[in-house]
Scaffold this active site. Structure first.
Site, PDB file in Angstrom:
ATOM      1  N   LYS A 138       0.827  -1.198   0.000  1.00 50.93           N
ATOM      2  CA  LYS A 138       0.000   0.000   0.000  1.00 50.93           C
ATOM      3  C   LYS A 138       0.869   1.259   0.000  1.00 50.93           C
ATOM      4  CE  LYS A 138      -1.432   2.446   3.241  1.00 50.93           C
ATOM      5  NZ  LYS A 138      -1.922   3.022   4.512  1.00 50.93           N
ATOM      6  N   ASP A 156      -6.317   1.311   1.121  1.00 52.91           N
ATOM      7  CA  ASP A 156      -6.283   1.492   2.567  1.00 52.91           C
ATOM      8  C   ASP A 156      -7.624   1.067   3.147  1.00 52.91           C
ATOM      9  OD1 ASP A 156      -8.049   3.489   1.846  1.00 52.91           O
ATOM     10  OD2 ASP A 156      -7.053   5.059   3.015  1.00 52.91           O
TER      11      ASP A 156
END
Length: 252
Positions: A138, A156
């Protein structure tokens, strides 16, 4: 046996979005009008400080990270300066952030690796970025997008929730949602898509209670939690990045 395996594995590769291609294109067309140039909310001055800020944001709010890093980045905006500062002082700067002790160790470790293996420069590939301590997929995707202009999908908690709640790209893991979103989002909108989804999840489709009257895609949305079918007026926000309040979404 081979035929059976193929037929069993095929459904796992399908993206089961509840929306047609035309509906998905319309969703992102509206997001693009509402926020023409969406911006991430983590403050940074260069790719290195962005890597640090994103790594520090795990299990913390962007506002909380920004409050801590303003002073830190004023004195240490390169890996070399961060190493000169040292772990103890880094820890003092970020002690208001959750898990600050471990994060301070990672900041020093990733700074060391950048200097040792990359000449002090932040690498521009996901494969290299994820070798940095405290940097996962991420974080790498956020850096590739914000620092180097690559179209990525950083999943997220907001995006994971939105993709599943809206049935846009359901998945049991962030990686599954990432791959599904990359398949269904039109190329035209892919570069800004993760920011649009994050900001929509943060300010409108909130975790505890979605603010459906403030939603510009309420008429398209297929979430079972939806409370209205009339979309909010589609107008650009005064702040096309984050928006300072949800009210700006519905006020012409």
């Amino acid at each position: 046996m081979t035929t059976v395996r193929k037929s069993q594995s095929a459904p796992r590769r399908r993206v089961r979005s509840a929306y047609t291609r035309e509906e998905i294109a319309e969703i992102f067309r509206r997001f693009s009008i509402q926020r023409p140039e969406p911006k991430g909310e983590l403050e940074h001055v260069n790719p290195f400080t962005l890597v640090v800020a994103v790594a520090l944001s795990a299990q913390a709010t962007d506002a909380g990270v920004n409050k801590a890093t303003r002073a830190l980045f004023a004195v240490a905006d390169t890996p070399e300066k961060m190493l000169a500062l040292g772990e103890d002082q880094v820890r003092d700067y970020i002690k208001t952030i959750g898990l600050f002790r471990n994060k301070a160790k990672n900041v020093i470790a990733l700074s060391e690796k950048l200097v040792r293996d990359f000449g002090g420069e932040v690498p521009q590939t996901r494969e290299e970025l994820v070798t940095l301590p405290g940097v996962g997929r991420k974080t790498a995707n956020v850096v590739l997008s914000m620092a180097f202009g690559q179209a990525t999908m950083a999943v997220d908690t907001h995006i994971f929730r939105i993709a599943n709640r809206l049935k846009l790209a359901p998945g049991k893991t962030p990686d599954a949602v990432e791959q599904a979103l990359l398949k269904v989002i039109p190329d035209l909108y892919l570069f800004h898509a993760h920011h649009w989804l994050i900001l929509h999840g943060r300010y409108v489709c909130k975790a505890r209670k979605p603010d459906c009257p403030a939603c510009v895609i309420a008429d398209i949305c297929k979430s079972p939690e939806k409370t209205v079918d009339v979309p909010a007026p589609l107008v650009p926000l005064e702040d096309s990045g984050a928006g300072t309040s949800t009210n700006e979404t519905v006020t012409p």
